[in-house]
Design a protein around this motif. Structure first.
Motif, mmCIF file in Angstrom:
data_model
loop_
_atom_site.group_PDB
_atom_site.id
_atom_site.type_symbol
_atom_site.label_atom_id
_atom_site.label_comp_id
_atom_site.label_asym_id
_atom_site.label_seq_id
_atom_site.Cartn_x
_atom_site.Cartn_y
_atom_site.Cartn_z
ATOM 1 N N LEU A 87 -31.877 61.035 -30.019
ATOM 2 C CA LEU A 87 -32.329 62.390 -30.333
ATOM 3 C C LEU A 87 -33.505 62.807 -29.452
ATOM 4 O O LEU A 87 -33.484 63.883 -28.852
ATOM 5 N N LEU A 88 -34.544 61.968 -29.353
ATOM 6 C CA LEU A 88 -35.710 62.336 -28.543
ATOM 7 C C LEU A 88 -35.330 62.455 -27.074
ATOM 8 O O LEU A 88 -35.831 63.329 -26.362
ATOM 9 N N ALA A 89 -34.419 61.586 -26.625
ATOM 10 C CA ALA A 89 -33.976 61.660 -25.238
ATOM 11 C C ALA A 89 -33.203 62.950 -24.976
ATOM 12 O O ALA A 89 -33.329 63.560 -23.901
ATOM 13 N N ARG A 90 -32.394 63.372 -25.934
ATOM 14 C CA ARG A 90 -31.639 64.627 -25.766
ATOM 15 C C ARG A 90 -32.587 65.815 -25.666
ATOM 16 O O ARG A 90 -32.332 66.766 -24.926
ATOM 17 N N LEU A 91 -33.665 65.782 -26.425
ATOM 18 C CA LEU A 91 -34.632 66.884 -26.376
ATOM 19 C C LEU A 91 -35.335 66.947 -25.033
ATOM 20 O O LEU A 91 -35.751 68.027 -24.603
ATOM 21 N N THR B 13 -23.382 58.487 -37.485
ATOM 22 C CA THR B 13 -22.878 57.718 -36.347
ATOM 23 C C THR B 13 -21.510 58.217 -35.887
ATOM 24 O O THR B 13 -21.241 58.314 -34.683
ATOM 25 N N GLU B 14 -20.623 58.540 -36.836
ATOM 26 C CA GLU B 14 -19.243 58.897 -36.501
ATOM 27 C C GLU B 14 -19.008 60.396 -36.474
ATOM 28 O O GLU B 14 -17.855 60.840 -36.380
ATOM 29 N N LEU C 48 -24.385 62.355 -34.423
ATOM 30 C CA LEU C 48 -25.029 63.601 -34.820
ATOM 31 C C LEU C 48 -26.427 63.699 -34.205
ATOM 32 O O LEU C 48 -26.725 64.649 -33.484
ATOM 33 N N LEU C 49 -27.281 62.731 -34.476
ATOM 34 C CA LEU C 49 -28.625 62.729 -33.904
ATOM 35 C C LEU C 49 -28.650 62.000 -32.563
ATOM 36 O O LEU C 49 -29.098 62.533 -31.565
ATOM 37 N N ASP C 50 -28.156 60.762 -32.563
ATOM 38 C CA ASP C 50 -28.052 59.977 -31.327
ATOM 39 C C ASP C 50 -26.626 60.061 -30.818
ATOM 40 O O ASP C 50 -25.696 59.569 -31.460
ATOM 41 N N ARG C 51 -26.456 60.707 -29.675
ATOM 42 C CA ARG C 51 -25.123 60.912 -29.112
ATOM 43 C C ARG C 51 -24.772 59.741 -28.197
ATOM 44 O O ARG C 51 -25.567 59.357 -27.332
ATOM 45 N N ALA C 52 -23.582 59.162 -28.384
ATOM 46 C CA ALA C 52 -23.137 58.020 -27.585
ATOM 47 C C ALA C 52 -21.862 58.381 -26.837
ATOM 48 O O ALA C 52 -20.995 59.087 -27.362
ATOM 49 N N HIS C 53 -21.779 57.912 -25.617
ATOM 50 C CA HIS C 53 -20.600 58.102 -24.766
ATOM 51 C C HIS C 53 -20.172 56.712 -24.307
ATOM 52 O O HIS C 53 -20.826 56.105 -23.464
ATOM 53 N N GLU C 54 -19.088 56.182 -24.905
ATOM 54 C CA GLU C 54 -18.644 54.821 -24.641
ATOM 55 C C GLU C 54 -17.299 54.818 -23.935
ATOM 56 O O GLU C 54 -16.543 55.795 -24.016
#
Length: 478
Positions: free
Chosen positions: A152-156, A276-277, A295-301
Motif C-alpha cells: 500500500l505505501l509503495a503504491r502511494l 489478499t484475494e 486490495l491494499l497490497d497488490r501482487a503480480h505473480e
C-alpha cells in the motif's frame, strides 16, 4: 498452452497481439552487442556491466529496521525505560530524539547507497550490505518467475518490489524498491533474457502481451467466505470459551487472552483472505500464467506451467451445491499456492487445462474404495476416498465434508510407494503414495491389495515414459 514439436518454442502466442520473436536456436552462437540504452548489460567499453541503485524511497523503508529494534528494546525494558526518559531534561529529550532520527536516517541511506544490481550476459548480480557485504549471483537460465509486488505505501509513492523465483532455491531474492515503470521493464527484460533472447533484443521486446482467462468478482469472494464452514465453526468456541474463562477466573484479561488466537484465525480466514484475494485475475501470456490480486497490497505473480507439480481442487460442502471450487497448486521452487480462489467448475477446468495441457477433468473416472475391508480400517470416512488414472495424470480424491481432488501429471512423479499396516493387511487394502518434486505426496488410500500392487509397477512405467516425451520444466525455452 499445449507444447509444440520438439525443437520449437513452446510459448503460446497471445491473440490479437504481435508474438515475440523466437529465441536463438540451441547450440547457435549469439553475438551480444553492447546495449545503447535500457537495462541491458554494458559492453567492454564501459568496463563491465552497468550497476544501478534502487529507488530513493528505499532508505525510508529500510530505516524502519532500527526503529523497530529500538521500540522493541524500550518495550522490553518497560518501567525502567520510562524512568530513563523522565530523568532527562526537555532539551536532552529533543537532542536524543534528533540523534535517533539522524542515526536511523544514516542507516537507511548507507544501506541504500551500498546496494547495487547489474545484469550481465548470464546473470543478475545484487550487491548489498554495509558492514558485511553480500553478492547474489542469479543465473538467468535458472530464473523461472519474476513477481511484482506493490504494498500500500509503495503504491502511494509509485514504487514496486521485484521477487525472483530461482530453480533450486527456497528463499526469494528481492529488489526493493524500483519505480513501477522500471520494475515492469526489468521484469520483462529478465524473463526475455531467461528465454534466450539477446540483451538488446530483450530490452526492445518490453512487456509480453496477455489474455485474460478468469476474474473473480468481490461478490463471488464474499459468498465463498460466507459459505465456509470452518469460519462458522471457529465462531462457536470464539464466543463460548471467553465467557467460560471469565466466569471461572473473574478476570476480563484472561478472557481476552483466550479469545485472541481464535479472533486471529477468524480474521485470517475472512477479512485477511478477502484483502489478499480481492479482484483476483488470471491471464495468459508467453511468460506464463499471470496472477494479479490484492486490495491494499497488490501482487503480480507468474506461474510457469511447466514447473507445476500437482493441482488440487478443493470443494467445501456448501460450495458443492453452487458448483464452486477452489484451485490450488504446487510449483517447484515457488511459494505460489493458489491458482483460483473461487470459481465455477467449468471456469476452473478451463484454467486448469492451460496449466495441464491435454487433461480433461470431466473424463476422469473415479473408482471408490471397496466397502469390504475399507469400512473397518477407516469407519464412515472411507467413502470419501477414490482414485482415477488416465494416460496423462494420476488423480486421488479424499474427504467427505470438504472434498479434495489432487492431480499429478505422470511426468512429475519422482517416486511411487506401496504401504500397508497390519490392520490394513488383514483387511486386504493398501495405500499407494506418489511423490513429486515440490516435497508433496499424493496418496490413494484404501485400494484393494492386488490393484495397489499392480498400480505400483504400472505408475512407475507411466512416469518413465511420460518424462521422456514431456516438454521441458522451464517451459519458456526449447
Amino acid at each position: 498452452m499445449s507444447p509444440g514439436p520438439e525443437g520449437s518454442d513452446p510459448r503460446p502466442e497471445a491473440p490479437d497481439a504481435q508474438a515475440r520473436p523466437a529465441p536463438p536456436a540451441a547450440g547457435k552462437p549469439v553475438c551480444v552487442e553492447p546495449a545503447a540504452a535500457g537495462l541491458a548489460a554494458a559492453g567492454p567499453a564501459a568496463g563491465g556491466p552497468v550497476e544501478r541503485r534502487l529507488h530513493p524511497f528505499t532508505p525510508l523503508r529500510r530505516a524502519w529496521v532500527p526503529i523497530a529494534a529500538t521500540v522493541g528494546v524500550l518495550a522490553q525494558q518497560g518501567d525502567q525505560a520510562g524512568r530513563w526518559v523522565a530523568d532527562l531534561s526537555a532539551l536532552l529529550r529533543v537532542a536524543a530524539l534528533a540523534g535517533l532520527v539522524v542515526v536511523f536516517g544514516a542507516y537507511g541511506f548507507l544501506s541504500w547507497w551500498f546496494t547495487h544490481y547489474a545484469i550481465t550476459d548470464t546473470e543478475l548480480r545484487i550487491r548489498s550490505g554495509l558492514l558485511f557485504r553480500r553478492t547474489a549471483h542469479i543465473r538467468l537460465d535458472r530464473l523461472q518467475a519474476v513477481d511484482v509486488t506493490r504494498p500500500l505505501l509503495a503504491r502511494l509513492t509509485g514504487v514496486a518490489s521485484l521477487r525472483l523465483d530461482v530453480i533450486g532455491t527456497e528463499e526469494k531474492d528481492q529488489l526493493s524498491f524500483l519505480s513501477e515503470k522500471e520494475a515492469v521493464a526489468l521484469r520483462a527484460e529478465l524473463l526475455a533474457r531467461a528465454a534466450g533472447f539477446a540483451p538488446e533484443e530483450a530490452v526492445r521486446l518490453g512487456e509480453a502481451p496477455e489474455r485474460e482467462l478468469l476474474r473473480v468478482s468481490p461478490r463471488e469472494l464474499v459468498v465463498s467466505l460466507l459459505l465456509n464452514l470452518g469460519i462458522w465453526a471457529l465462531l462457536v468456541p470464539g464466543l463460548t470459551v471467553p465467557a467460560v474463562v471469565w466466569w471461572v477466573s473473574s478476570s476480563p484479561w484472561a478472557a481476552l487472552v483466550s479469545v485472541l488466537p481464535m479472533l486471529g484465525a477468524v480474521w485470517a480466514g475472512t477479512a485477511g483472505r478477502f484483502m489478499t484475494e480481492y479482484d483476483w485475475r488470471v491471464a495468459e501470456s508467453p511468460d506464463g500464467l499471470r496472477l494479479d490480486h490484492g486490495l491494499l497490497d497488490r501482487a503480480h505473480e507468474t506461474v510457469p506451467p511447466g514447473r507445476v507439480q500437482n493441482v488440487r481442487i478443493v470443494e467445501p460442502l456448501l460450495w458443492r451445491r453452487r458448483g464452486l471450487v477452489r484451485v490450488e497448486l504446487k510449483v517447484a521452487g515457488s511459494n505460489n499456492t493458489v491458482l483460483v480462489p473461487v470459481a465455477s467448475r467449468d471456469a476452473a477446468s478451463a484454467v486448469i487445462a492451460r496449466v495441464l495441457p491435454g487433461v480433461d477433468l470431466a473424463a476422469l473416472s473415479f473408482s471408490g474404495s471397496p466397502r469390504t475391508g475399507s469400512r473397518w480400517v477407516v469407519p464412515v470416512w472411507w467413502k470419501g476416498y477414490a482414485l482415477a488414472v488416465s494416460p496423462e495424470v494420476f488423480a486421488a480424491r479424499h474427504g467427505r465434508l470438504c472434498r479434495r481432488t489432487e492431480i499429478v501429471p505422470h511426468a512429475k512423479v519422482q517416486s511411487v510407494r506401496f504401504t500397508q499396516g497390519p490392520w490394513a493387511r488383514a483387511r486386504g487394502v493398501a495405500d499407494l503414495h506418489v511423490d513429486t518434486g515440490a516435497n508433496c505426496t499424493v496418496t490413494a488410500r484404501l485400494r484393494p491389495e492386488p490393484e495397489a500392487a499392480t498400480l505400483l509397477h504400472a505408475q512407475a512405467a507411466r512416469s518413465r515414459t511420460s518424462r521422456a516425451s514431456a516438454r521441458p520444466d522451464r517451459w519458456m525455452t526449447t
